[in-house]
Design a protein around this motif. Structure first.
Motif, PDB file in Angstrom:
ATOM      1  N   HIS A  94       0.847  -1.205   0.000  1.00  0.00           N
ATOM      2  CA  HIS A  94       0.000   0.000   0.000  1.00  0.00           C
ATOM      3  C   HIS A  94       0.877   1.248   0.000  1.00  0.00           C
ATOM      4  N   HIS A 107       1.052   4.993  -2.063  1.00  0.00           N
ATOM      5  CA  HIS A 107       0.357   5.851  -3.042  1.00  0.00           C
ATOM      6  C   HIS A 107       1.358   6.680  -3.847  1.00  0.00           C
ATOM      7  N   GLU A 133      -8.437   1.906  -2.214  1.00  0.00           N
ATOM      8  CA  GLU A 133      -8.973   1.595  -0.942  1.00  0.00           C
ATOM      9  C   GLU A 133     -10.356   2.187  -0.777  1.00  0.00           C
ATOM     10  N   HIS A 142      -6.279  -2.827   5.488  1.00  0.00           N
ATOM     11  CA  HIS A 142      -5.103  -2.005   5.223  1.00  0.00           C
ATOM     12  C   HIS A 142      -4.807  -1.131   6.431  1.00  0.00           C
ATOM     13  N   ASP A 196       1.569   3.012   3.326  1.00  0.00           N
ATOM     14  CA  ASP A 196       0.570   4.058   3.142  1.00  0.00           C
ATOM     15  C   ASP A 196       1.254   5.383   2.774  1.00  0.00           C
TER      16      ASP A 196
HETATM   17 ZN   LIG Z   1      -4.002   4.582   1.823  1.00  0.00          ZN
END
Ligand SMILES: [Zn+2]
Length: 284
Positions: free
Chosen positions: A8, A10, A93, A170, A220
């Motif tokens: 995960h 971005h 997500e 997540h 994340d």
């Molecule tokens: Zn995220």
């Protein structure tokens, strides 16, 4: 060097606009073998598709975050049609968030249900965000309730996913009871830098209880920077080794075999379309 997995990150976020290729290269240099670039709305889903050709070794997910469940609703059906794209390995997500009041709960549930429908139809797992305000657990309870009343929990629901996990928690946050219930529904659990925060101390307890074949690591990025990261203002995939080391220590496991197991979990949970070039080898 352990094999790093960021389930995960971005890289399509604005804060990586100028240097996402260098950021990805730094991750590769640190030992990263798997990277999933999830989306959090229509714009970031477009962004994921835009950078995908530059990062052929990475995978994508598209979806709408609970924050923009209302704002992005008009384009949702059109967006989710793109989930059939061969680069898209997961849906999200999406999820439930009662920590920030960005969309009414009813709209978040409707948004989540639309994603579940597509996930079950395509057999691509959901990437689920779930946060409650302070010590509450209303978001977690709602998420579980929605999953339980969905196609995932219906008789034969698991079949839609070919026996693979139907969803990933997540940046998992919450109590041991919540995580155990999610595991009982067949889900996997992904640990981020959130685990280092004092208010998330429960993670240090339940991280030991996660079956090894249901565990993932993530950053994340650009958010949730963990202690020890070189730039506290912007997290990046290369930092996932810090979280991996923390997990290994809590579980009392050596890092390298755990890292390999996590990369293998990634491949099982997010199978790659056979028309694409194979993923990076998990060489020792
Ligand atoms: Zn995220």
């Amino acid at each position: 060097m352990p094999l790093l997995t960021d389930a995960h990150g971005h890289l399509q976020a604005d804060r990586f606009n100028d240097d996402y290729q260098q950021v990805a290269q730094r991750a590769r240099d640190a030992g990263m073998v798997r990277l999933l670039i999830p989306s959090y709305g229509i714009e970031s889903s477009d962004g994921a598709f835009r950078i995908a050709p530059d990062l052929p070794w990475a995978d994508l997910a598209i979806g709408i975050h609970p924050y923009t469940a209302v704002a992005d609703a008009p384009g949702r059906a059109a967006l989710l049609q793109r989930a059939t794209d061969s680069r898209v390995v997961a849906i999200g997500e999406t999820g439930i968030d009662t920590k920030r009041d960005f969309a009414p709960l009813a709209a978040q549930i409707e948004n989540l249900e639309a994603h579940i429908e597509v996930a079950a139809a395509l057999g691509k797992p959901l990437i689920l965000h779930c946060r409650s305000l302070d010590d509450g657990d209303e978001a977690q309870r709602q998420l579980l309730a929605t999953l339980k009343s969905s196609a995932i929990s219906a008789p034969g629901g698991a079949k839609a996913f070919g026996g693979r996990v139907p969803f990933i928690l997540h940046s998992a946050s919450g109590s041991a009871a919540y995580v155990e219930e999610a595991l009982a529904l067949g889900g996997a659990v992904s640990i981020s830098g959130l685990a280092f925060r004092p208010e998330e101390s429960a993670t240090g307890e339940w991280v030991r209880l996660i079956p090894r074949d249901r565990l993932l690591t993530e950053t994340d990025a650009p958010w949730l920077t963990m202690p020890g990261a070189p730039d506290p203002r912007r997290n990046e995939p290369a930092n996932v080794g810090l979280t991996l080391a923390w997990i290994a220590e809590r579980r009392g496991e050596p890092v390298e075999p755990l890292a390999r197991a996590i990369a293998e979990n990634y491949d099982r949970i997010f199978p790659r379309d056979a028309t694409l070039p194979p993923r990076l080898e998990l060489a020792l």
